[in-house]
Scaffold this active site. Structure first.
Site, mmCIF file in Angstrom:
data_model
loop_
_atom_site.group_PDB
_atom_site.id
_atom_site.type_symbol
_atom_site.label_atom_id
_atom_site.label_comp_id
_atom_site.label_asym_id
_atom_site.label_seq_id
_atom_site.Cartn_x
_atom_site.Cartn_y
_atom_site.Cartn_z
ATOM 1 N N SER A 174 0.830 -1.213 0.000
ATOM 2 C CA SER A 174 0.000 0.000 0.000
ATOM 3 C C SER A 174 0.856 1.252 0.000
ATOM 4 O O SER A 174 0.520 2.251 0.622
ATOM 5 C CB SER A 174 -0.922 -0.005 1.215
ATOM 6 O OG SER A 174 -0.137 -0.148 2.390
ATOM 7 N N GLY A 175 1.997 1.194 -0.724
ATOM 8 C CA GLY A 175 2.818 2.393 -0.904
ATOM 9 C C GLY A 175 2.235 3.240 -2.029
ATOM 10 O O GLY A 175 1.049 3.144 -2.362
ATOM 11 N N TRP B 168 2.649 3.215 -5.409
ATOM 12 C CA TRP B 168 2.084 2.461 -6.547
ATOM 13 C C TRP B 168 1.015 1.483 -6.053
ATOM 14 O O TRP B 168 0.013 1.252 -6.716
ATOM 15 C CB TRP B 168 3.212 1.775 -7.303
ATOM 16 C CG TRP B 168 2.897 1.016 -8.568
ATOM 17 C CD1 TRP B 168 3.521 -0.122 -8.964
ATOM 18 C CD2 TRP B 168 1.957 1.335 -9.622
ATOM 19 N NE1 TRP B 168 3.026 -0.531 -10.190
ATOM 20 C CE2 TRP B 168 2.070 0.340 -10.614
ATOM 21 C CE3 TRP B 168 1.034 2.371 -9.803
ATOM 22 C CZ2 TRP B 168 1.290 0.342 -11.778
ATOM 23 C CZ3 TRP B 168 0.252 2.374 -10.965
ATOM 24 C CH2 TRP B 168 0.384 1.369 -11.928
ATOM 25 N N GLY B 169 1.215 0.916 -4.876
ATOM 26 C CA GLY B 169 0.231 -0.013 -4.313
ATOM 27 C C GLY B 169 -1.138 0.642 -4.188
ATOM 28 O O GLY B 169 -2.168 0.042 -4.538
ATOM 29 N N PHE C 27 1.309 -2.615 5.441
ATOM 30 C CA PHE C 27 2.372 -2.791 6.434
ATOM 31 C C PHE C 27 2.128 -1.705 7.479
ATOM 32 O O PHE C 27 2.251 -0.510 7.184
ATOM 33 C CB PHE C 27 3.743 -2.623 5.766
ATOM 34 C CG PHE C 27 4.886 -2.647 6.735
ATOM 35 C CD1 PHE C 27 5.290 -3.837 7.312
ATOM 36 C CD2 PHE C 27 5.547 -1.472 7.090
ATOM 37 C CE1 PHE C 27 6.348 -3.863 8.221
ATOM 38 C CE2 PHE C 27 6.600 -1.490 7.991
ATOM 39 C CZ PHE C 27 6.997 -2.683 8.559
ATOM 40 N N LYS D 118 9.268 -3.844 -9.373
ATOM 41 C CA LYS D 118 10.397 -3.684 -10.287
ATOM 42 C C LYS D 118 11.691 -3.888 -9.518
ATOM 43 O O LYS D 118 12.165 -2.980 -8.835
ATOM 44 C CB LYS D 118 10.339 -2.306 -10.939
ATOM 45 C CG LYS D 118 9.147 -2.176 -11.891
ATOM 46 C CD LYS D 118 8.962 -0.785 -12.440
ATOM 47 C CE LYS D 118 7.835 -0.754 -13.465
ATOM 48 N NZ LYS D 118 7.488 0.602 -13.893
ATOM 49 N N LYS E 278 15.838 -0.996 -15.998
ATOM 50 C CA LYS E 278 15.766 0.440 -16.329
ATOM 51 C C LYS E 278 16.117 1.315 -15.132
ATOM 52 O O LYS E 278 16.548 2.455 -15.287
ATOM 53 C CB LYS E 278 14.395 0.811 -16.900
ATOM 54 C CG LYS E 278 13.193 0.521 -16.002
ATOM 55 C CD LYS E 278 12.778 1.670 -15.126
ATOM 56 C CE LYS E 278 11.789 1.238 -14.071
ATOM 57 N NZ LYS E 278 11.281 2.296 -13.232
ATOM 58 N N ASN F 276 14.385 7.114 -8.882
ATOM 59 C CA ASN F 276 15.782 6.670 -9.013
ATOM 60 C C ASN F 276 16.634 7.769 -9.662
ATOM 61 O O ASN F 276 17.763 8.011 -9.261
ATOM 62 C CB ASN F 276 15.843 5.383 -9.846
ATOM 63 C CG ASN F 276 15.408 4.183 -9.033
ATOM 64 O OD1 ASN F 276 16.123 3.751 -8.141
ATOM 65 N ND2 ASN F 276 14.230 3.654 -9.314
#
Ligand code: NAD
Ligand code: 13P
Length: 288
Positions: free
Chosen positions: A11-12, A14-15, A41, A121, A206, A271
């Site tokens: 559940s971050g 993207w979650g 979490f 990823k 990537k 990143n």
């Protein structure tokens, strides 16, 4: 046909966006139960409230995706076993380093015939060599696992800006089509490719190129150099992937998971950002 029930593990940033996409579709598609359980979490917020309770109170993840309603049918659940117990479609979307521990907790707890998809990823690098996350899930839980990768910066999809994604699958096309139905929206177009390793390696490798692109930005080397990094990086991604898995197909690199994800991550990903900050600080400190 029996109805499908979906649980999202993670559940971050993207979650939460993936849960929102899925939840919008489960309310419209008769082959899915409306409710989407999202494993959280558990964290205690600065206010002293628990994150999972806060998500259920305001229908928003105020820490990882503030300002975006998830949909009334998204239910946050801090109990991993409870979150997955009735589901036959499991979406894995945590940072990669937590997957092995999560899967070990789930052994023997899943519904018979459960299917998985990984939106993660990254890869595990073990002493025996690299192990893809979808394989880790399959090996530990004994279930089939597809992957979904693409040019998908979560904050943009959260506000319904258009993007494409690629599902990689192995043999079972019917299952891949079922996953594609669950994710497809007018602003989120999903294609399927029978090259699971190629799709997953694109999403993983990537990130390495994006760090190089961030260093180029931090050193003010300009757009031509950055484009060169992206071109050579794509070629190296392809060569490295084929070295690991000779079955990987060239065409996969022209899907959203390949060149498109490479471009968006080198322009706007986290990143890239962390590497730029590193270079601007003379390689001394991370200030993001
Ligand atoms: P995030 O980086 O926003 O958040 C980290 C998450 O990890 C939080 O939910 C946090 O609670 C959780 N966490 C912290 N400690 C944990 C532990 N010990 N066990 C389990 N969970 C713990 O997460 P994200 O952006 O949703 O990223 C998940 C995956 O999705 C990554 O593999 C990432 O590469 C991929 N992804 C992210 C984006 C994006 O734009 N954010 C896009 C595509 C793919
Ligand atoms: P970052 O993790 O670098 O933000 O990349 C997000 C992403 O995968 C976009 O598709």
């Amino acid at each position: 046909h029996a109805k499908n029930r979906v649980a999202v593990i993670g559940s971050g940033n993207w979650g939460c966006v993936a849960s929102r996409l899925i939840a919008s579709n489960t309310t419209k598609l008769p082959s899915f139960y409306d409710e989407v359980r999202m494993w959280v979490f558990e964290e205690v917020l600065l206010t002293g409230n628990k994150l999972s309770e806060s998500i259920n109170q305001v229908n928003e993840n105020c820490k990882y995706l503030p300002g975006i309603k998830l949909g009334a049918n998204v239910i946050a659940d801090p109990d991993l076993e409870n979150a997955v117990k009735d589901a036959n479609m499991l979406v894995f979307v945590t940072p990669h380093q937590f997957v092995e521990g999560i899967c070990k907790k789930l052994v023997g707890k899943l519904r018979l015939g459960a299917q998985a998809i990984s939106l993660i990823k990254g890869m595990e690098v073990k002493t025996e060599g690299p192990c893809m996350i979808s394989k880790l899930i399959t090996d530990i839980l004994g279930i089939n696992c597809c992957v979904l990768m693409g040019a998908n910066i979560a904050s943009e999809i959260a506000v319904e800006k258009f993007s494409e994604a690629t599902i990689g699958y192995k043999k079972d096309k019917e299952v891949a089509i079922r996953w594609a139905k669950l994710f497809t929206m007018p602003y989120f177009l999903v294609s399927i490719v029978e090259d699971i390793e190629g799709v997953e390696l694109c999403g993983t490798l990537k990130n390495v190129v994006a760090i190089a692109a961030g260093l180029v930005d931090g050193l003010d080397m300009g757009n031509n150099t950055k484009a060169a990094i992206m071109r050579i990086g794509l070629r190296e991604m392809c060569a490295f992937s084929k070295l690991l898995f000779p079955s990987v197909r060239d065409n996969t690199f022209f899907e959203s998971c390949g060149v498109a994800d490479l471009i968006t991550t080198c322009l706007g990903g986290r990143n890239r950002r962390v590497a730029e900050a590193f270079a601007r600080n003379g390689g001394k400190r991370f200030l993001v």
